[in-house]
Design an enzyme around this catalytic site. Sequence first.
Site, short mmCIF file in Angstrom:
data_model
loop_
_atom_site.label_atom_id
_atom_site.label_comp_id
_atom_site.label_asym_id
_atom_site.label_seq_id
_atom_site.Cartn_x
_atom_site.Cartn_y
_atom_site.Cartn_z
N GLY A 42 0.79 -1.23 0.00
CA GLY A 42 0.00 0.00 0.00
C GLY A 42 0.82 1.28 0.00
N HIS A 58 1.18 0.35 -13.53
CA HIS A 58 1.90 -0.87 -13.84
C HIS A 58 3.39 -0.58 -13.82
CE1 HIS A 58 2.55 -4.83 -15.44
NE2 HIS A 58 3.35 -4.31 -16.35
N GLU A 77 6.51 6.07 -9.03
CA GLU A 77 5.07 5.74 -8.97
C GLU A 77 4.33 6.70 -8.04
OE1 GLU A 77 3.85 1.65 -8.48
OE2 GLU A 77 5.76 0.90 -9.23
N MET A 99 -3.73 -7.20 -7.23
CA MET A 99 -3.08 -8.32 -7.92
C MET A 99 -4.03 -9.35 -8.51
SD MET A 99 -0.02 -7.31 -7.88
CE MET A 99 0.72 -8.75 -8.63
N ARG A 100 -5.30 -9.03 -8.66
CA ARG A 100 -6.24 -9.98 -9.28
C ARG A 100 -6.64 -9.47 -10.66
NH1 ARG A 100 -6.17 -14.81 -7.46
NH2 ARG A 100 -8.23 -15.19 -8.34
N ILE A 101 -6.52 -10.33 -11.65
CA ILE A 101 -7.01 -9.99 -12.98
C ILE A 101 -8.53 -9.85 -12.91
CG2 ILE A 101 -7.26 -10.83 -15.35
CD1 ILE A 101 -4.56 -12.25 -14.98
N ASN A 151 1.60 2.94 -2.65
CA ASN A 151 0.88 3.84 -3.57
C ASN A 151 -0.37 4.42 -2.89
OD1 ASN A 151 2.02 4.17 -6.41
ND2 ASN A 151 2.28 1.96 -6.07
N LEU A 163 -5.44 -7.15 -20.36
CA LEU A 163 -4.53 -6.95 -19.22
C LEU A 163 -3.40 -5.98 -19.56
CD1 LEU A 163 -3.95 -7.96 -16.31
CD2 LEU A 163 -2.43 -9.64 -17.34
N1 NHR Z 1 -7.73 -6.49 -15.13
C1 NHR Z 1 -7.99 -6.14 -16.38
N2 NHR Z 1 -9.07 -6.66 -16.97
N3 NHR Z 1 -7.21 -5.28 -17.09
C2 NHR Z 1 -6.11 -4.78 -16.52
O1 NHR Z 1 -5.34 -3.94 -17.22
C3 NHR Z 1 -5.76 -5.13 -15.19
C4 NHR Z 1 -6.63 -6.00 -14.51
C5 NHR Z 1 -6.36 -6.40 -13.19
C6 NHR Z 1 -5.21 -5.96 -12.57
C7 NHR Z 1 -3.03 -4.80 -12.58
C8 NHR Z 1 -1.92 -5.65 -13.24
C9 NHR Z 1 -0.57 -4.99 -13.17
O2 NHR Z 1 -0.49 -3.78 -13.24
C10 NHR Z 1 -4.32 -5.13 -13.24
C11 NHR Z 1 -4.60 -4.69 -14.54
C12 NHR Z 1 -2.46 -9.00 -11.59
C13 NHR Z 1 -1.97 -9.90 -12.54
C14 NHR Z 1 -2.03 -11.39 -12.30
O3 NHR Z 1 -1.56 -12.17 -13.12
C15 NHR Z 1 -1.44 -9.37 -13.70
C16 NHR Z 1 -1.43 -8.00 -13.91
C17 NHR Z 1 -1.94 -7.12 -12.96
C18 NHR Z 1 -2.45 -7.65 -11.80
N4 NHR Z 1 -2.65 -11.87 -11.18
C19 NHR Z 1 -2.84 -13.27 -10.82
C20 NHR Z 1 -4.29 -13.70 -11.13
O4 NHR Z 1 -4.46 -14.91 -11.36
C21 NHR Z 1 -2.64 -13.49 -9.34
C22 NHR Z 1 -1.27 -13.14 -8.86
C23 NHR Z 1 -1.15 -13.05 -7.34
O5 NHR Z 1 -2.16 -13.17 -6.62
O6 NHR Z 1 -0.04 -12.81 -6.88
O7 NHR Z 1 -5.22 -12.90 -11.08
O8 NHR Z 1 0.47 -5.70 -13.12
C1 GAR Z 2 3.74 -1.33 -7.32
O1 GAR Z 2 5.03 -1.37 -7.85
C2 GAR Z 2 2.72 -1.46 -8.44
O2 GAR Z 2 3.09 -0.80 -9.62
C3 GAR Z 2 2.73 -2.94 -8.63
O3 GAR Z 2 2.84 -3.50 -7.35
C4 GAR Z 2 3.46 -2.57 -6.48
C5 GAR Z 2 2.54 -2.29 -5.33
O4 GAR Z 2 3.19 -1.58 -4.32
N1 GAR Z 2 1.54 -3.36 -9.26
C6 GAR Z 2 1.43 -4.52 -9.85
O5 GAR Z 2 2.38 -5.24 -10.06
C7 GAR Z 2 0.04 -4.86 -10.26
N2 GAR Z 2 0.00 -6.18 -10.75
P1 GAR Z 2 2.35 -0.92 -3.14
O6 GAR Z 2 1.42 -1.99 -2.60
O7 GAR Z 2 3.42 -0.54 -2.16
O8 GAR Z 2 1.61 0.26 -3.71
#
Ligand code: NHR
Ligand code: GAR
Length: 227
Positions: free
Chosen positions: A18, A119, A184, A100-102, A20, A154
């Site tokens: 957290g 990102h 960031e 971190m959830r898609i 950010n 994504l």
């Molecule tokens: N969802 C959509 N539809 N579009 C985007 O652009 C998104 C999104 C959800 C999250 C953040 C993203 C990043 O900035 C984000 C953008 C999670 C994963 C992932 O693979 C990938 C990219 C991002 C966030 N998550 C796994 C999953 O199965 C779980 C990983 C874990 O729990 O550690 O969801 O990077």
């Molecule tokens: C940040 O670097 C952000 O860009 C990245 O995770 C970190 C979160 O830090 N986001 C992702 O990778 C999304 N998938 P924070 O919890 O200290 O803000």
Amino acid sequence: MAVTNQPARLVVLISGGGSNLQSFIDACGGDNGTGRLDAKIAAVISNKPDAKGLERASQAGILNIMVDHRAFDSREEFDANLGDVIESFDPDLVILAGFMRILTTDFVNRFIGKLINIHPSLLPAYPGLHTHQRALDAGDAEAGATVHFVTPELDGGPAILQAKVPILADDNATSLAARVLTVEHKIYPAVAQWFCSGRLQMTNGQAILDNEILGQTGRAFSQDNER
Ligand code: NHR
Ligand code: GAR
């Protein structure tokens, strides 16, 4: 967004530390070095019970809620529930801050145009996970972060603002991640202020800032252009 004399309402979604979120808390409370954010964080929502960011929200007196994805049988059910919780706060802008959830297409379409993400890469390079290690493995000279509107694809939505940092010879993923985080914290609240003051919107899948369509990598951050 429509400009009124009420501060904009933000909902911030987190999964972890957290930092950010903290930059938003600080910017809402006063000038954090990149200008003040005229907004109120209506709620912080985490999908993980142990997210340190929940404590940051408590410390700041902000309502915080945990919606544990493991309590749901499918992504669709989790997203429908999460969407209902978010909607109950009537937000002007929904902020993914290390979330971190898609998210499913249905969820994204529910909030499209008012859903943004940061990102930790120079998009379109390295969408998805493990961005810092991938940049190191590729021998890149620079890394960075990109704020973008979220679309169903994504990390594929239109870019708004991008900041670069150098990659140093002795970097590892941890040291690089820390350097990227420092930028960031500058660019993310600045983008929210653009949105909340009516300067930024997404129209026809394009990011528009001050009536100008932004290109593939968005606006380039420099210390003095983000106001
Ligand atoms: N969802 C959509 N539809 N579009 C985007 O652009 C998104 C999104 C959800 C999250 C953040 C993203 C990043 O900035 C984000 C953008 C999670 C994963 C992932 O693979 C990938 C990219 C991002 C966030 N998550 C796994 C999953 O199965 C779980 C990983 C874990 O729990 O550690 O969801 O990077
Ligand atoms: C940040 O670097 C952000 O860009 C990245 O995770 C970190 C979160 O830090 N986001 C992702 O990778 C999304 N998938 P924070 O919890 O200290 O803000």
